[in-house]
Design a protein around this motif. Sequence first.
Motif, mmCIF file in Angstrom:
data_model
loop_
_atom_site.group_PDB
_atom_site.id
_atom_site.type_symbol
_atom_site.label_atom_id
_atom_site.label_comp_id
_atom_site.label_asym_id
_atom_site.label_seq_id
_atom_site.Cartn_x
_atom_site.Cartn_y
_atom_site.Cartn_z
ATOM 1 N N TYR A 1 0.834 -1.201 0.000
ATOM 2 C CA TYR A 1 0.000 0.000 0.000
ATOM 3 C C TYR A 1 0.868 1.251 0.000
ATOM 4 O O TYR A 1 0.610 2.201 -0.725
ATOM 5 N N ALA A 2 1.902 1.249 0.851
ATOM 6 C CA ALA A 2 2.783 2.413 0.936
ATOM 7 C C ALA A 2 3.467 2.674 -0.399
ATOM 8 O O ALA A 2 3.619 3.836 -0.804
ATOM 9 N N MET A 3 3.875 1.630 -1.105
ATOM 10 C CA MET A 3 4.512 1.809 -2.413
ATOM 11 C C MET A 3 3.529 2.430 -3.407
ATOM 12 O O MET A 3 3.891 3.336 -4.162
ATOM 13 N N VAL A 4 2.296 1.955 -3.390
ATOM 14 C CA VAL A 4 1.280 2.522 -4.287
ATOM 15 C C VAL A 4 1.019 3.985 -3.927
ATOM 16 O O VAL A 4 0.932 4.852 -4.798
ATOM 17 N N ILE A 5 0.921 4.270 -2.626
ATOM 18 C CA ILE A 5 0.689 5.648 -2.177
ATOM 19 C C ILE A 5 1.817 6.554 -2.644
ATOM 20 O O ILE A 5 1.582 7.650 -3.160
ATOM 21 N N LYS A 6 3.063 6.114 -2.483
ATOM 22 C CA LYS A 6 4.215 6.924 -2.909
ATOM 23 C C LYS A 6 4.173 7.169 -4.415
ATOM 24 O O LYS A 6 4.461 8.278 -4.885
ATOM 25 N N ASN A 7 3.802 6.162 -5.194
ATOM 26 C CA ASN A 7 3.698 6.343 -6.652
ATOM 27 C C ASN A 7 2.609 7.340 -7.007
ATOM 28 O O ASN A 7 2.806 8.210 -7.858
ATOM 29 N N ILE A 8 1.473 7.219 -6.354
ATOM 30 C CA ILE A 8 0.371 8.141 -6.645
ATOM 31 C C ILE A 8 0.743 9.561 -6.225
ATOM 32 O O ILE A 8 0.474 10.526 -6.945
ATOM 33 N N GLU A 9 1.380 9.705 -5.045
ATOM 34 C CA GLU A 9 1.801 11.035 -4.603
ATOM 35 C C GLU A 9 2.785 11.650 -5.593
ATOM 36 O O GLU A 9 2.734 12.855 -5.867
ATOM 37 N N SER A 10 3.666 10.836 -6.166
ATOM 38 C CA SER A 10 4.605 11.326 -7.174
ATOM 39 C C SER A 10 3.851 11.798 -8.417
ATOM 40 O O SER A 10 4.158 12.852 -8.981
ATOM 41 N N ASP A 11 2.849 11.016 -8.832
ATOM 42 C CA ASP A 11 2.032 11.416 -9.981
ATOM 43 C C ASP A 11 1.294 12.719 -9.689
ATOM 44 O O ASP A 11 1.179 13.590 -10.556
ATOM 45 N N LEU B 1 -9.026 23.680 20.769
ATOM 46 C CA LEU B 1 -7.922 23.029 20.090
ATOM 47 C C LEU B 1 -8.151 21.527 20.163
ATOM 48 O O LEU B 1 -8.306 20.966 21.248
ATOM 49 N N ILE B 2 -8.208 20.872 19.021
ATOM 50 C CA ILE B 2 -8.448 19.443 18.969
ATOM 51 C C ILE B 2 -7.193 18.768 18.434
ATOM 52 O O ILE B 2 -6.674 19.150 17.380
ATOM 53 N N GLU B 3 -6.718 17.770 19.168
ATOM 54 C CA GLU B 3 -5.553 17.010 18.737
ATOM 55 C C GLU B 3 -6.007 15.893 17.801
ATOM 56 O O GLU B 3 -6.952 15.178 18.096
ATOM 57 N N ASN B 4 -5.317 15.749 16.675
ATOM 58 C CA ASN B 4 -5.593 14.697 15.715
ATOM 59 C C ASN B 4 -4.380 13.803 15.580
ATOM 60 O O ASN B 4 -3.263 14.183 15.925
ATOM 61 N N GLN B 5 -4.589 12.640 15.010
ATOM 62 C CA GLN B 5 -3.487 11.752 14.668
ATOM 63 C C GLN B 5 -3.444 11.649 13.155
ATOM 64 O O GLN B 5 -4.458 11.374 12.521
ATOM 65 N N LEU B 6 -2.283 11.902 12.593
ATOM 66 C CA LEU B 6 -2.104 11.824 11.153
ATOM 67 C C LEU B 6 -1.198 10.647 10.838
ATOM 68 O O LEU B 6 -0.191 10.428 11.504
ATOM 69 N N LEU B 7 -1.536 9.906 9.809
ATOM 70 C CA LEU B 7 -0.727 8.776 9.382
ATOM 71 C C LEU B 7 0.554 9.271 8.757
ATOM 72 O O LEU B 7 0.549 10.172 7.916
ATOM 73 N N SER B 8 1.678 8.712 9.175
ATOM 74 C CA SER B 8 2.976 9.074 8.623
ATOM 75 C C SER B 8 3.561 7.861 7.915
ATOM 76 O O SER B 8 3.630 6.775 8.501
ATOM 77 N N ILE B 9 3.952 8.048 6.667
ATOM 78 C CA ILE B 9 4.606 6.985 5.912
ATOM 79 C C ILE B 9 5.953 7.521 5.478
ATOM 80 O O ILE B 9 6.034 8.475 4.725
ATOM 81 N N ARG B 10 7.019 6.938 6.003
ATOM 82 C CA ARG B 10 8.368 7.397 5.666
ATOM 83 C C ARG B 10 9.148 6.292 5.016
ATOM 84 O O ARG B 10 8.959 5.155 5.207
#
Length: 157
Positions: free
Chosen positions: A43-53, A148-157
Amino acid sequence: MASLYQLNNAYAQLQQMIEDGQEGLEDTLDSITDAVEEKLEAYAMVIKNIESDVEGIKSEEKRLAERRKIMENGVTRMKQAIAETLQGTGQDKVKTEKFTFSWRKSSKVEVSDIDSLPKQYVKVERTISRAELAKALKAGEQIEGAQLIENQLLSIR
C-alpha cells in the motif's frame, strides 16, 4: 494475497480464538503479521507512486496556468492594437469578409469612497485567522466558540 480488510477480519477472528482459550495460535498470528506487513508495504509503495504522480500533475497545472496567462495577455495586447487602430483611423466600424470590428457602449460602476456607500450595497466577508486562533489556544487562552483538537495523522516514511 488477502486485502487489509480481510487481514483485519483475520485478526478479529484470531482474537476471538485466543479469548476462547484455544492454543497453538502463534504460527497463525505470525503468518497474519507477515501478511499485514507485506500488504502495508505494498500500500505504501502505491501511495508513494500516486503522490509522485500528483506532484507531476500539480507541476503541469502550474505550467499550463502560466501558458494560459501568457496567451490571455497576448489576446489582450492584440485587442488593444485593434482598438488603437480603429481610434487612430477614426473609424467606428470596419467590416471584413469574416469579421466586423466596431465599438459598443457599456457601463461600469466606479466607487470612489466605499465608506460613504449605504450598507445595503457593501458586502463584508468574515474570515477566520486559524493560525492566530491556534497560537492563542496553544498559549492557554480560553476562547468561546473555539477549541484546540488534537488529531493523529498517518505518517509513511
